[in-house]
Design a protein around this motif. Structure first.
Motif, PDB file in Angstrom:
ATOM      1  N   MET A   1      44.538  37.888  34.020  1.00 52.98           N
ATOM      2  CA  MET A   1      44.583  37.862  35.497  1.00 52.98           C
ATOM      3  C   MET A   1      43.880  39.334  35.816  1.00 52.98           C
ATOM      4  N   ALA A   2      44.250  40.450  34.980  1.00 48.11           N
ATOM      5  CA  ALA A   2      43.758  41.599  35.155  1.00 48.11           C
ATOM      6  C   ALA A   2      42.182  41.878  34.923  1.00 48.11           C
TER       7      ALA A   2
ATOM      8  N   THR B   1      37.089  48.604  52.331  1.00 49.60           N
ATOM      9  CA  THR B   1      36.526  47.812  51.077  1.00 49.60           C
ATOM     10  C   THR B   1      37.855  47.814  50.233  1.00 49.60           C
ATOM     11  N   GLU B   2      38.402  48.942  50.127  1.00 46.13           N
ATOM     12  CA  GLU B   2      39.553  48.994  49.286  1.00 46.13           C
ATOM     13  C   GLU B   2      40.743  48.255  49.811  1.00 46.13           C
ATOM     14  N   ALA B   3      40.907  48.322  51.157  1.00 45.91           N
ATOM     15  CA  ALA B   3      41.872  47.392  51.848  1.00 45.91           C
ATOM     16  C   ALA B   3      41.676  46.183  51.638  1.00 45.91           C
ATOM     17  N   GLU B   4      40.369  45.564  51.731  1.00 47.21           N
ATOM     18  CA  GLU B   4      40.069  44.113  51.647  1.00 47.21           C
ATOM     19  C   GLU B   4      40.104  43.734  50.090  1.00 47.21           C
ATOM     20  N   ARG B   5      39.905  44.715  49.247  1.00 48.42           N
ATOM     21  CA  ARG B   5      40.038  44.203  47.681  1.00 48.42           C
ATOM     22  C   ARG B   5      41.561  44.182  47.238  1.00 48.42           C
TER      23      ARG B   5
ATOM     24  N   GLN C   1      47.107  38.597  47.321  1.00 44.08           N
ATOM     25  CA  GLN C   1      46.906  37.065  47.500  1.00 44.08           C
ATOM     26  C   GLN C   1      46.722  36.347  46.269  1.00 44.08           C
ATOM     27  N   PHE C   2      45.730  37.079  45.107  1.00 44.80           N
ATOM     28  CA  PHE C   2      45.545  36.635  43.814  1.00 44.80           C
ATOM     29  C   PHE C   2      46.942  36.466  43.107  1.00 44.80           C
TER      30      PHE C   2
ATOM     31  N   LEU D   1      51.165  33.561  40.509  1.00 48.12           N
ATOM     32  CA  LEU D   1      52.743  33.860  39.903  1.00 48.12           C
ATOM     33  C   LEU D   1      53.525  33.184  40.777  1.00 48.12           C
ATOM     34  N   ARG D   2      53.223  32.111  41.749  1.00 49.11           N
ATOM     35  CA  ARG D   2      53.965  31.536  42.709  1.00 49.11           C
ATOM     36  C   ARG D   2      55.079  30.781  41.895  1.00 49.11           C
TER      37      ARG D   2
END
Length: 97
Positions: free
Chosen positions: A38-39, A75-79, A85-86, A91-92
């Motif tokens: 994931m990282a 851009t940082e906020a969008e990332r 979300q990812f 991990l859901r």
């Protein structure tokens, strides 16, 4: 304090006993594998995002421009939102019910 040009040396091997969170050590190994994957996926996603943004701005891109790219606060906020979300998606199944 180390300067920005100095190379940081990290130990090559972890010391001490590996933490165990599950009854079966194989589950711990799979979770470690999943988190590391994931990282790497998140890091690749950011790099692709950088390339796409530079292409949108300039029409072409060099490796040096990719390495020197500094994202805006937007851009940082969008990332960050994408990363959250990812993490939730992947991990859901691990969330308490």
């Amino acid at each position: 304090m180390a300067g920005q040009d100095e190379q940081v040396k990290l130990p090559r091997a972890a010391k001490g006993k590996r933490s165990q969170f599950y009854d079966d050590p194989a589950v711990d190994q799979m979770m470690t594998f999943l988190l590391e994957l994931m990282a790497e996926t998140a890091a690749l996603r950011e790099r692709v995002d950088t390339i796409e943004r530079l292409l949108d701005e300039k029409g072409s891109v060099s490796r040096d421009e990719i390495e020197a790219y500094s994202p805006s606060a937007q851009t940082e906020a969008e990332r960050s939102a994408w990363t959250q979300q990812f993490l939730r998606r992947v991990l859901r199944a691990h969330e308490p019910r």
